[in-house]
Scaffold this active site. Structure first.
Site, PDB file in Angstrom:
ATOM      1  N   GLY A  23       0.738  -1.212   0.121  1.00  0.00           N
ATOM      2  CA  GLY A  23      -0.127   0.123   0.017  1.00  0.00           C
ATOM      3  C   GLY A  23       0.633   1.180  -0.027  1.00  0.00           C
ATOM      4  CB  SER A  24       4.508   2.309  -0.853  1.00  0.00           C
ATOM      5  OG  SER A  24       4.293   1.871  -1.870  1.00  0.00           O
ATOM      6  CG  ASN A  25       2.057   3.582  -5.643  1.00  0.00           C
ATOM      7  OD1 ASN A  25       2.117   4.828  -6.297  1.00  0.00           O
ATOM      8  ND2 ASN A  25       2.426   2.399  -5.938  1.00  0.00           N
ATOM      9  CG  HIS A 120       1.548  -1.245 -15.417  1.00  0.00           C
ATOM     10  ND1 HIS A 120       0.819  -2.404 -15.028  1.00  0.00           N
ATOM     11  CD2 HIS A 120       2.150  -1.135 -16.432  1.00  0.00           C
ATOM     12  CE1 HIS A 120       1.607  -3.293 -15.816  1.00  0.00           C
ATOM     13  NE2 HIS A 120       2.412  -2.435 -16.652  1.00  0.00           N
ATOM     14  CD  GLU A 185       5.123   2.485  -9.021  1.00  0.00           C
ATOM     15  OE1 GLU A 185       3.949   2.070  -8.333  1.00  0.00           O
ATOM     16  OE2 GLU A 185       6.004   1.424  -9.648  1.00  0.00           O
TER      17      GLU A 185
HETATM   18  C1  GRF Z   1       3.331  -0.833  -7.656  1.00  0.00           C
HETATM   19  O1  GRF Z   1       4.693  -1.185  -8.146  1.00  0.00           O
HETATM   20  C2  GRF Z   1       2.369  -0.467  -8.672  1.00  0.00           C
HETATM   21  O2  GRF Z   1       2.848   0.137  -9.781  1.00  0.00           O
HETATM   22  C3  GRF Z   1       1.698  -1.922  -8.954  1.00  0.00           C
HETATM   23  O3  GRF Z   1       1.619  -2.414  -7.857  1.00  0.00           O
HETATM   24  C4  GRF Z   1       2.788  -2.161  -6.999  1.00  0.00           C
HETATM   25  C5  GRF Z   1       1.925  -1.528  -5.669  1.00  0.00           C
HETATM   26  O4  GRF Z   1       2.786  -1.257  -4.750  1.00  0.00           O
HETATM   27  N1  GRF Z   1       0.493  -1.815  -9.643  1.00  0.00           N
HETATM   28  P1  GRF Z   1       2.182  -0.578  -3.354  1.00  0.00           P
HETATM   29  O5  GRF Z   1       1.246  -1.604  -2.605  1.00  0.00           O
HETATM   30  O6  GRF Z   1       1.653   0.665  -3.702  1.00  0.00           O
HETATM   31  O7  GRF Z   1       3.378  -0.303  -2.480  1.00  0.00           O
END
Ligand code: GRF
Length: 212
Positions: A23-25, A120, A185
């Protein structure tokens, strides 16, 4: 027929994040919301994985979370229908896929056209699918990167909103390249969400223009 034009709404938005892992994003989007950089609130964090670290972090941050066990539903359609019900009940404006590892059904994508975003870790339309950092290295491309795009029924193929390029270095491994892409990202995903609720994202068919 002329391409349909969509303009994102300028408003205080209601966001739902869907995740399956760390869930880092999602965290970066929430940080930007908390900092007042995005005019929105995260109303719900949803996961198909009960033990997703991102879900725990969301709970620690005081956000509402929801886990639904897909094994308790007869098929994907029913599972997605339940998520759609939860989404509608909370009057969600934008769904942010943030490492959500289930493919949404076409009926889900159609029901929320231009209202689902995904991040992505490659420069789409090159390298859709999984393990794309390793695939980019194996192909010998000089640049990879990341893409924020709207979600459409065809996986990883919706209109592209923002991209960032990352050079591939001679000694790159899947881990080292993934780490450098992840840094980008974390910049472009909150940025895309910010632009969305500033009413600055304009979609003409496949092409997205950012209003100045
Ligand atoms: C990220 O690399 C994103 O691009 C892909 O899945 C990964 C999720 O990472 N869709 P996080 O859970 O947001 O850290």
């Amino acid at each position: 027929m002329a391409d349909e034009i969509f303009v994102s709404p300028k408003k205080h938005g209601r966001i739902m994040a869907l995740l399956s892992g760390r869930g880092s994003n999602f965290i970066k989007i929430h940080d930007a919301v908390r900092a007042g950089d995005i005019d929105a609130e995260i109303v719900l964090v949803f996961s198909n994985k009960e033990d997703a670290p991102g879900l725990r972090i969301a709970r620690e941050r005081g956000l509402e979370t929801l886990f639904l066990n897909s094994k308790l539903y007869p098929d994907k359609e029913e599972y997605d229908r339940e998520i759609i019900r939860e989404t509608r009940r909370r009057e969600i404006d934008l769904i942010c896929l943030a490492g959500y590892m289930k493919v949404l059904t076409p009926s889900f994508c159609d029901a929320f056209k231009h209202r689902i975003m995904n991040i992505h870790p490659a420069l789409l339309p090159s390298f859709p699918g999984l393990h794309v950092q390793q695939k980019a290295i194996d192909w010998g491309v000089r640049f990879s990167g990341c893409t924020v795009h709207f979600v459409a029924a065809e996986v990883d193929m919706g209109p592209i909103i923002l991209q960032a390029a990352v050079p591939i270095l001679r000694d790159d491994t899947e881990e080292s390249l993934s780490a450098r892409i992840l840094i980008e990202e974390h910049k472009i995903y909150p940025e895309a969400v910010r632009l969305y609720f500033e009413g600055k994202i304009e979609v003409h068919g496949r092409r997205v223009f950012i209003r100045e």
